[in-house]
Design a protein around this motif. Structure first.
Motif, short mmCIF file in Angstrom:
data_model
loop_
_atom_site.label_atom_id
_atom_site.label_comp_id
_atom_site.label_asym_id
_atom_site.label_seq_id
_atom_site.Cartn_x
_atom_site.Cartn_y
_atom_site.Cartn_z
N PRO A 186 -8.08 -17.19 -40.61
CA PRO A 186 -8.68 -18.53 -40.52
C PRO A 186 -8.57 -19.35 -41.79
O PRO A 186 -8.71 -20.57 -41.76
N LYS A 187 -8.32 -18.70 -42.95
CA LYS A 187 -8.21 -19.44 -44.21
C LYS A 187 -7.38 -18.64 -45.20
O LYS A 187 -7.12 -17.45 -45.03
N LEU A 188 -6.93 -19.34 -46.27
CA LEU A 188 -6.18 -18.67 -47.34
C LEU A 188 -7.12 -17.81 -48.18
O LEU A 188 -8.33 -18.07 -48.26
N VAL A 189 -6.54 -16.80 -48.81
CA VAL A 189 -7.33 -15.89 -49.65
C VAL A 189 -6.62 -15.74 -51.00
O VAL A 189 -5.41 -15.95 -51.11
N GLN A 233 -1.71 -16.27 -48.78
CA GLN A 233 -2.23 -16.06 -50.12
C GLN A 233 -2.13 -17.35 -50.92
O GLN A 233 -1.12 -18.04 -50.87
N HIS A 234 -3.18 -17.66 -51.67
CA HIS A 234 -3.21 -18.87 -52.49
C HIS A 234 -2.02 -18.94 -53.43
O HIS A 234 -1.61 -17.94 -54.00
N ARG A 235 -1.46 -20.13 -53.59
CA ARG A 235 -0.42 -20.42 -54.58
C ARG A 235 0.82 -19.52 -54.43
O ARG A 235 1.49 -19.20 -55.40
N THR A 236 1.08 -19.09 -53.21
CA THR A 236 2.29 -18.31 -52.94
C THR A 236 2.98 -18.90 -51.72
O THR A 236 2.42 -18.89 -50.62
N GLY A 237 4.18 -19.43 -51.92
CA GLY A 237 4.88 -20.07 -50.83
C GLY A 237 4.65 -21.57 -50.81
O GLY A 237 3.89 -22.12 -51.61
N ASN A 238 5.31 -22.24 -49.86
CA ASN A 238 5.15 -23.69 -49.73
C ASN A 238 4.57 -24.10 -48.38
O ASN A 238 4.57 -25.29 -48.04
N ALA A 239 4.12 -23.13 -47.59
CA ALA A 239 3.48 -23.43 -46.31
C ALA A 239 2.34 -22.45 -46.10
O ALA A 239 2.45 -21.27 -46.43
N SER A 271 3.54 -11.29 -44.35
CA SER A 271 2.26 -11.08 -43.65
C SER A 271 1.13 -10.87 -44.65
O SER A 271 0.06 -11.47 -44.53
N HIS A 272 1.35 -9.97 -45.63
CA HIS A 272 0.39 -9.75 -46.71
C HIS A 272 1.17 -9.09 -47.85
O HIS A 272 2.35 -8.79 -47.70
N PHE A 273 0.52 -8.87 -48.98
CA PHE A 273 1.28 -8.54 -50.18
C PHE A 273 1.12 -7.09 -50.63
O PHE A 273 1.27 -6.80 -51.81
N ASP A 274 0.88 -6.18 -49.71
CA ASP A 274 1.02 -4.76 -50.03
C ASP A 274 2.50 -4.44 -50.16
O ASP A 274 3.35 -5.05 -49.49
N ASN A 275 2.81 -3.43 -50.99
CA ASN A 275 4.21 -3.14 -51.32
C ASN A 275 5.05 -2.80 -50.09
O ASN A 275 6.22 -3.18 -50.01
N ASP A 276 4.48 -2.10 -49.10
CA ASP A 276 5.29 -1.69 -47.95
C ASP A 276 5.71 -2.85 -47.07
O ASP A 276 6.60 -2.70 -46.23
N HIS A 277 5.09 -4.02 -47.27
CA HIS A 277 5.46 -5.21 -46.49
C HIS A 277 6.11 -6.29 -47.34
O HIS A 277 6.87 -7.11 -46.80
N ALA A 278 5.81 -6.32 -48.62
CA ALA A 278 6.28 -7.42 -49.46
C ALA A 278 6.90 -6.93 -50.76
O ALA A 278 6.90 -7.64 -51.76
N GLY A 279 7.48 -5.71 -50.73
CA GLY A 279 8.03 -5.15 -51.96
C GLY A 279 9.15 -5.97 -52.56
O GLY A 279 9.36 -5.96 -53.77
#
Length: 721
Positions: free
Chosen positions: A577-580, A550-556, A524-532
């Motif tokens: 609405p857009k990548l960040v 997030q830009h340049r992270t993942g393939n979709a 969902s996003h890259f804070d530690n509690d969600h993407a540790g």
């Protein structure tokens, strides 16, 4: 837990059953009920005494274990002697885990003000259960000495602490120093995860953790030393027992009389007493007497898998020796017994480690004798030499050298490690039962065993179309969606130095469900509690589609309007609405899951806040869902009334931590949902929450409410269930 008054009928029933032969069968149940009532009420009384004061209390306590370093200080077990100046009697004194800013030593007596908290562990189908672990150790709470708090302690100069400190100083620079500390003192926290994985894969974990095997080895060394003295003089009749028990007690003392060592020591004492009682008892009867005595003294050790490991191993050997014609001798008999033990113990090992080692027979045949006759005796000799002359370190080098072949050869064990799902473990259990019955009993019993195994392995429950599993991860989020043997993971929970929820809960859960790769992985996003642990998931589970905002992270790309078809489900992205460049709370990937076979849907909003909710309200109809994962863990910065109305869920599930530092969920947010007739669930109170979807409906199951309503959990967690 029933009150003390229930002891009266237990003792009454016991007296009557002792008088009347026809009621002798009630002796065992009467004693069992009395034992659990006494131990349970005593523990509950200690908890009440500890928590009836304010959260901040002043205690006098004595250190009862080695303190180990953790991320924010040092932690160990202390026995509380007085609370707020009131002295406690011997039965009232509770054990607690204490976190201190300074490293304390065994025997230290301290006076301090501390914050006392209940024990609140995670509860999932897999993973470490802190509440069971605490009860098995007799620990009832956690205390913390704040860094700003002054305290004083009196150092007693404990002999055990002195011995440990001296040995630790001399072995700290050795490659296998942590293993030596574990072998002699039971201190395992310095052993790296890599080494633990090696020993687990080889089936040799029991050789490193001080267990009944080690006590038995030392007892055997003392026994044979006494036998030598007995051959010299007949007056030394009791020398084998006395020397054996003395060495076993010394070893147990070095290990702090931990639960496994107390268990093994009691076993040695009882076996010695039975041996010299002059009364013949079969091996299996001796085993039952020892087991019963252990449970009378420590009934809560039944929650410790180590009890079942050690007692099952000994019982398996006794069963084999009692029923099998021993035509083989020496190495042949050892190989045969080892193979039988591995088969009989495989269900317990598989349940504990979610897998089995196919090479454990070979490793154990090689290294159990090596530890018995080489490693442990030399380690004890080195300890004695170091006490005599602390400058002499050659013997420690020798111990280090004896451990080298074990560490080296165990590095190949991962090739033989077989991960098993819950279904495979059930099949393995059925196979082990059939093999044991074929050795022990007749053909009729074998046929009956096969029938029972077939009945146990058959899945009588209807298979859901798909499942939503919200794991209990404390403050954070980790969700697994399962369709048959295929899976999607939404967020990974938090991580910390050396480990995290991904390694401890998410991956073990997937493996238990028989899943070794992911169709979709969404962050969902890259804070530690969600993407540790997102990198760990990517490296282990080989996800086909990795979705992020997030830009340049993942393939979709997770951008509004994106969608995918996945089996029976449609995955639709509603936000952002857009990548960040860096995805924070407001840019959380909001995904709606909709079933095509059944009219049910789930909304996964991550940690979006009120601004994102307002913008999503521009198209209200697409928000409508049956199940809503509460945004931002129930924070008052989210869950606008208009947003809840637009989603109009039947259930709201919040991923929260019980007694978390953020005090979530906010009470006003919970009230907001409940006022609208939404059924509220939160993992901090309910544990893992599973929603099973069927063609004609869905079923919500909270693990604590269905399987975890034990009295001790309510006691340790202060009655939150």
């Amino acid at each position: 837990m029933p009150d003390w008054i229930w002891l009266a009928p237990c003792f009454g029933c016991l007296v009557v059953s002792l008088k009347l032969n026809r009621l002798r069968v009630l002796i065992g149940p009467s004693i069992a009920c009395a034992v659990i009532l006494i131990h349970g009420n005593l523990l509950q009384h200690q908890t009440n005494e500890l928590f009836k004061a304010e959260q901040n209390i002043i205690i006098n306590a004595e250190v009862d274990s080695f303190f180990k370093q953790i991320s924010h200080g040092f932690q160990g077990i202390v026995v509380v002697r007085s609370i707020n100046g009131r002295k406690l009697n011997a039965f009232e004194q509770p054990k607690i885990w204490l976190v201190s800013p300074n490293q304390l030593e065994i025997g230290d007596k301290l006076t301090t003000q501390m914050v006392i908290k209940p024990i609140t562990g995670l509860m999932n189908d897999v993973g470490f259960d802190a509440e069971k672990h605490a009860l098995a150790k007799g620990v009832i709470a956690k205390g913390t000495i704040r860094h700003s708090t002054s305290f004083y302690f009196v150092r007693s100069g404990s002999l055990r602490q002195v011995i440990f400190s001296r040995a630790s100083e001399q072995t700290s620079r050795l490659d296998n120093g942590p293993l030596i500390e574990a072998l002699l003192f039971g201190m395992r926290h310095r052993i790296s995860d890599e080494v633990w994985e090696r020993f687990k894969g080889a089936g040799l974990s029991h050789l490193i953790a001080i267990s009944g095997l080690h006590i038995g080895i030392i007892f055997g060394v003392g026994w044979w030393a006494g036998r030598i003295l007995l051959t010299i003089s007949p007056r030394m009749f009791f020398a084998p027992v006395l020397i054996g028990l003395s060495l076993a007690m010394l070893y147990a003392w070095l290990a702090g009389f931990s639960i496994p060592t107390r268990r093994a020591l009691l076993m040695c004492v009882l076996f010695s007493a039975l041996q010299f009682s002059g009364r013949y008892l079969p091996l299996l009867m001796k085993w039952l007497v020892v087991f019963a005595a252990l449970l009378v003294m420590e009934p809560f050790s039944t929650l410790d898998m180590g009890l079942w490991m050690s007692m099952s191993a000994v019982g398996t050997i006794f069963i084999y020796l009692a029923v099998k014609n021993r035509t083989r001798r020496g190495v042949g008999l050892a190989i045969e017994i080892q193979c039988f033990i591995v088969i009989a113990m495989s269900p317990i090992v598989a349940a504990l480690f979610q897998g089995i080692s196919l090479s454990s027979v070979l490793y154990n045949l090689l290294f159990v004798p090596w530890f018995s006759f080489v490693v442990i005796p030399i380690a004890f000799l080195s300890l004695l030499v170091s006490l005599w002359d602390s400058s002499y370190a050659m013997t420690w080098q020798l111990v280090n050298l004896t451990l080298e072949p074990v560490v080296f050869l165990s590095s190949f064990s991962h090739f033989s490690w077989l991960s098993l799902s819950a279904f495979h473990i059930t099949l393995l259990s059925a196979f082990a039962i059939i093999v044991c019955l074929s050795i022990w009993l007749n053909r009729q019993a074998l046929v009956l065993g096969i029938g029972i195994a077939a009945f146990a392995t058959y899945d009588w429950k209807p298979t859901p179309l798909w499942e939503l599993v919200v794991l209990d991860v404390g403050h954070g989020l980790a969700v697994v969606v399962i369709q048959g043997r295929r899976a999607l993971v939404y967020d990974t929970g938090p991580s910390w130095e050396g480990s995290g929820i991904t390694q401890q809960v998410v991956i073990p859960y997937l493996q238990a469900r028989g899943i070794d790769s992911l169709d979709f992985f969404i962050v969902s996003h890259f804070d530690n509690d969600h993407a540790g642990g997102w990198e760990e998931i990517e490296g282990t589970m080989n996800s086909s589609v990795f979705v992020s905002s997030q830009h340049r992270t993942g393939n979709a790309e997770c951008v509004e309007g994106a969608s995918w078809e996945w089996g029976d489900l449609t995955l639709e992205v509603l936000w952002p609405p857009k990548l960040v460049p860096r995805a924070y709370n407001p840019q959380s990937c909001v995904v709606k899951l909709t079933s095509r076979q059944a009219p049910f849907s789930v909304l996964l909003p991550g940690d979006i806040e009120s601004i994102a909710e307002w913008l999503l309200l521009r198209n209200k109809t697409r928000l409508d869902s049956d199940i809503l994962l509460v945004p931002h863990h129930g924070s008052k910065t989210s869950s606008l009334p208009q947003f809840i109305d637009a989603v109009s869920p039947d259930y709201a599930i919040a991923s929260t931590a019980k007694v978390g530092r953020w005090a979530l969920p906010d009470a006003s947010v919970v009230a907001r949902y409940e006022q609208r007739g939404v059924i509220w669930k939160e993992t901090g109170r309910s544990g893992q929450v599973t929603v099973e979807f069927y063609p004609d409906g869905y079923q919500v199951e909270a693990l604590r409410e269905s399987k975890g309503r034990a009295w001790y959990r309510q006691m340790l967690r202060k009655g939150v269930e």
